[in-house]
Enzyme design. Structure first.
Site, PDB file in Angstrom:
ATOM      1  CB  ALA A 255       1.976 -14.250  -7.321  1.00 20.19           C
ATOM      2  CG  ASP A 256       7.657 -11.345 -10.405  1.00 20.10           C
ATOM      3  OD1 ASP A 256       7.180 -10.229 -10.620  1.00 20.10           O
ATOM      4  OD2 ASP A 256       8.621 -11.828 -11.042  1.00 20.10           O
ATOM      5  CB  VAL A 257       5.032 -13.218 -14.616  1.00 25.15           C
ATOM      6  CG1 VAL A 257       5.249 -13.935 -15.929  1.00 25.15           C
ATOM      7  CG2 VAL A 257       3.565 -13.130 -14.324  1.00 25.15           C
TER       8      VAL A 257
END
Length: 302
Positions: A255-257
């Site tokens: 989910a890391d931007v």
DNA sequence: ATCCAGGAACTGT
DNA sequence: ACAGTTCATGGA
């Protein structure tokens, strides 16, 4: 581990898939970093081994990492621990050859790993530091996260000054466990971040949460679960810490931007990819998701 | 100004 | 299980 003790210096022989200069570029990515310094191609870091502060000056030769001690020569047993530290910091136990073998067939990573060949995950061996840094990074821009870390370190960490330069250690969990929420609010921590970080510090100080216990768990999901059960630690933080502190290359902060932005850029997309799309792309990455993520992060700066 | 950032907990369905 | 809301502050 492959190294030689020359008494006043250490010579560490990393595996062939290692490039000190690539690692230095990663370590030099932020002006706000306070836990190490880079000057004239040398990396300086203060560490503590058995109550002894040790300043390291780390450089590289053709096939080795050179470590010298600007302030004083530590004992032989301590020097051995320094070598251990360096080995762990640069994640030298991983067989990157296997990772590169995988990426040869990967449309996204093939070019990237060629560009940054020899880059390894720069680890955060101290579990408390890894957890705190991850919590600081939650949902705020990285520049401000570095500012908060700097304030925390300068208020509660130990330091040593040498030739006009001050070198810092990350605060211990014992020290942070004694704080009140308001102490960290003063440093502009949000109430949440303050609660989470003090909570983690208390958990570690009580001995409930330790790196050793986490490393003993055999299954990935067990480690992940026990981390996520702690307040303030969600899936992203758990994966980040598993990757940066526990050396498990299966860790995948999906989910890391930053990961999303890197993939958007690499694939030339108009928008960031969805989680489902990333899952599909990452099928080939099995077992090396952490390195795939790390190299994609690297692709974001420059 | 406005949007978003290396998210997570909480609330309601 | 899942989606929407709140938290919190600075950087660009």
């Amino acid at each position: 581990m492959n190294w030689m003790d020359h008494g006043n210096r250490l010579e560490i022989f990393p595996p062939k898939e290692f490039d000190f200069k690539e690692c230095l570029i990663f370590l030099g990515r932020s002006e706000g970093e306070i836990l190490h310094q880079i000057k004239d191609g040398y990396l300086y870091k203060l560490i503590k081994i058995k109550e002894e502060l040790i300043l390291l000056k780390i450089g590289s030769e053709e096939n080795s990492i050179q470590v010298v001690f600007p302030i004083g020569i530590p004992s032989e047993t301590t020097r051995e621990k320094v070598a251990d530290y360096i080995w762990e910091w640069f994640d030298l136990d991983q067989n990157l050859g296997d990772f590169y073998e995988m990426t040869r067939k990967d449309a996204i990573l093939d070019q990237i790993v060629h560009t940054y060949y020899g880059l390894r995950i720069i680890c955060i061996p101290d579990l408390f530091e890894a957890l705190t840094w991850a919590i600081l990074g939650q949902q705020i821009n990285l520049t401000f996260a570095y500012t908060l870390k700097k304030r925390l370190v300068e208020h509660y960490g130990e330091s040593l000054t040498y030739e006009g330069q001050t070198f810092w250690l990350f605060p211990t969990h014992e020290k942070i466990a004694e704080l009140e929420i308001e102490d960290l609010r003063k440093l502009q921590f949000s109430t949440r971040k303050a609660e989470y970080i003090i909570g983690v510090a208390e958990g570690m100080t009580s001995g409930q949460l330790t790196k050793e216990k986490l490393l003993q768990l055999k299954e990935y999901h067990q480690v992940h679960q026990s981390l996520v059960s702690i307040r303030g630690i969600g899936a992203w933080t758990a994966d980040y810490v598993i990757m940066k502190c526990l050396h498990n290359t299966n860790a995948f902060p999906i989910a890391d931007v930053g990961l999303h932005n890197a993939l958007k850029q690499q694939l030339g997309l108009e928008r960031k990819p969805t989680i489902k799309e990333i899952e599909k792309l990452a099928v080939n990455w099995k077992g090396w998701e952490a390195y795939a993520t790390f190299y994609l992060w690297r692709s974001l700066y420059e």
